[in-house]
Design a protein around this motif. Structure first.
Motif, mmCIF file in Angstrom:
data_model
loop_
_atom_site.group_PDB
_atom_site.id
_atom_site.type_symbol
_atom_site.label_atom_id
_atom_site.label_comp_id
_atom_site.label_asym_id
_atom_site.label_seq_id
_atom_site.Cartn_x
_atom_site.Cartn_y
_atom_site.Cartn_z
ATOM 1 N N VAL A 1 0.849 -1.177 0.000
ATOM 2 C CA VAL A 1 0.000 0.000 0.000
ATOM 3 C C VAL A 1 0.886 1.227 0.000
ATOM 4 N N CYS A 2 0.674 2.090 -0.961
ATOM 5 C CA CYS A 2 1.440 3.323 -1.060
ATOM 6 C C CYS A 2 0.475 4.496 -1.035
ATOM 7 N N VAL A 3 0.755 5.451 -0.181
ATOM 8 C CA VAL A 3 -0.079 6.637 -0.096
ATOM 9 C C VAL A 3 0.747 7.828 -0.574
ATOM 10 N N LEU A 4 0.310 8.435 -1.649
ATOM 11 C CA LEU A 4 0.992 9.602 -2.198
ATOM 12 C C LEU A 4 0.146 10.825 -1.886
ATOM 13 N N ARG A 5 0.640 11.627 -0.956
ATOM 14 C CA ARG A 5 -0.089 12.826 -0.547
ATOM 15 C C ARG A 5 0.526 14.048 -1.198
ATOM 16 N N ASN A 6 -0.308 15.085 -1.305
ATOM 17 C CA ASN A 6 0.119 16.387 -1.833
ATOM 18 C C ASN A 6 0.778 16.264 -3.204
ATOM 19 N N CYS A 7 0.144 15.524 -4.071
ATOM 20 C CA CYS A 7 0.665 15.359 -5.423
ATOM 21 C C CYS A 7 -0.178 16.156 -6.406
ATOM 22 N N ASP A 8 0.503 16.908 -7.237
ATOM 23 C CA ASP A 8 -0.150 17.626 -8.325
ATOM 24 C C ASP A 8 0.106 16.836 -9.604
ATOM 25 N N TRP A 9 -0.789 15.905 -9.890
ATOM 26 C CA TRP A 9 -0.608 14.997 -11.017
ATOM 27 C C TRP A 9 -0.613 15.716 -12.357
ATOM 28 N N SER A 10 -1.188 16.929 -12.389
ATOM 29 C CA SER A 10 -1.244 17.665 -13.650
ATOM 30 C C SER A 10 0.014 18.499 -13.893
ATOM 31 N N SER A 11 0.922 18.543 -12.938
ATOM 32 C CA SER A 11 2.154 19.307 -13.090
ATOM 33 C C SER A 11 2.970 18.768 -14.268
ATOM 34 N N THR A 12 3.605 19.677 -14.976
ATOM 35 C CA THR A 12 4.452 19.266 -16.104
ATOM 36 C C THR A 12 5.914 19.617 -15.850
ATOM 37 N N THR A 13 6.272 19.770 -14.578
ATOM 38 C CA THR A 13 7.659 20.037 -14.216
ATOM 39 C C THR A 13 8.414 18.717 -14.189
ATOM 40 N N ASN A 14 9.183 18.462 -15.247
ATOM 41 C CA ASN A 14 9.900 17.194 -15.382
ATOM 42 C C ASN A 14 10.892 16.971 -14.253
ATOM 43 N N VAL A 15 11.107 15.683 -13.946
ATOM 44 C CA VAL A 15 12.043 15.256 -12.912
ATOM 45 C C VAL A 15 12.904 14.153 -13.505
ATOM 46 N N CYS A 16 14.175 14.164 -13.166
ATOM 47 C CA CYS A 16 15.101 13.131 -13.626
ATOM 48 C C CYS A 16 15.524 12.297 -12.428
ATOM 49 N N ALA A 17 15.613 10.981 -12.629
ATOM 50 C CA ALA A 17 16.028 10.097 -11.542
ATOM 51 C C ALA A 17 16.920 8.994 -12.080
ATOM 52 N N ARG A 18 17.921 8.649 -11.276
ATOM 53 C CA ARG A 18 18.853 7.577 -11.617
ATOM 54 C C ARG A 18 18.285 6.259 -11.103
ATOM 55 N N TYR A 19 18.408 5.218 -11.911
ATOM 56 C CA TYR A 19 17.917 3.894 -11.542
ATOM 57 C C TYR A 19 18.991 3.158 -10.762
ATOM 58 N N GLY A 20 18.745 2.981 -9.453
ATOM 59 C CA GLY A 20 19.689 2.267 -8.596
ATOM 60 C C GLY A 20 21.069 2.877 -8.656
ATOM 61 N N ARG A 21 22.093 2.033 -8.791
ATOM 62 C CA ARG A 21 23.478 2.505 -8.898
ATOM 63 C C ARG A 21 23.966 2.492 -10.341
ATOM 64 N N SER A 22 23.045 2.297 -11.246
ATOM 65 C CA SER A 22 23.420 2.216 -12.658
ATOM 66 C C SER A 22 23.663 3.601 -13.239
ATOM 67 N N ASN A 23 23.997 3.636 -14.520
ATOM 68 C CA ASN A 23 24.132 4.910 -15.216
ATOM 69 C C ASN A 23 22.909 5.158 -16.096
ATOM 70 N N LEU A 24 21.789 4.541 -15.710
ATOM 71 C CA LEU A 24 20.540 4.726 -16.434
ATOM 72 C C LEU A 24 19.669 5.737 -15.703
ATOM 73 N N CYS A 25 19.150 6.696 -16.446
ATOM 74 C CA CYS A 25 18.265 7.706 -15.887
ATOM 75 C C CYS A 25 16.918 7.629 -16.590
ATOM 76 N N ASN A 26 15.889 8.067 -15.885
ATOM 77 C CA ASN A 26 14.534 8.093 -16.414
ATOM 78 C C ASN A 26 13.984 9.491 -16.220
ATOM 79 N N ARG A 27 13.369 10.043 -17.265
ATOM 80 C CA ARG A 27 12.729 11.352 -17.157
ATOM 81 C C ARG A 27 11.248 11.132 -16.891
ATOM 82 N N PHE A 28 10.777 11.712 -15.787
ATOM 83 C CA PHE A 28 9.380 11.599 -15.394
ATOM 84 C C PHE A 28 8.656 12.913 -15.657
#
Length: 120
Positions: free
Chosen positions: A32-59
């Motif tokens: 069960v995951c509760v995500l509070r205070n989220c603006d799902w309509s926001s278009t401010t992109n976020v970048c995140a690294r996957y684990g310790r790899s050199n792979l990134c994902n743009r959200f």
């Protein structure tokens, strides 16, 4: 509806207290995951690294990053958006924006870091 959900969560908590074996960690058990205070309509992109790899994902936004990381074995850590240059929203690529179409293989201009695996 809200009180119904609260009742279910309360009963599940009681079951874990009195029957701990029913709450043991199991890869097939739901999370069960509760995500509070989220603006799902926001278009401010976020970048995140996957684990310790050199792979990134743009959200699309921080909510989609939190949703992807929640309840899954995926481990993302937020990094500078510049790490996702050249990666489109919803896709994974090499962090740092290295381009696969580049014909130059000069090591002096490369941002690739070797991974050394030592065994034994």
């Amino acid at each position: 509806m809200k009180s119904y959900l609260s009742t279910i969560l309360f009963l599940a908590t009681l079951a874990c207290v009195f029957l701990p074996s029913s709450c043991s960690s199991n890869s097939s058990s739901p999370k069960v995951c509760v995500l509070r205070n989220c603006d799902w309509s926001s278009t401010t992109n976020v970048c995140a690294r996957y684990g310790r790899s050199n792979l990134c994902n743009r959200f699309k936004n921080s909510c989609t990053l939190r949703y992807e990381s929640c309840g899954s074995s995926s481990s993302y850590k937020s990094v500078s958006l510049s790490e996702c240059s050249g990666i489109s929203v919803g896709n994974r690529g090499i962090c740092g924006g290295s381009s696969s179409s580049s014909s130059s293989s000069s090591s002096s201009s490369s941002s690739v870091k070797p991974i050394i695996i030592r065994r034994g």
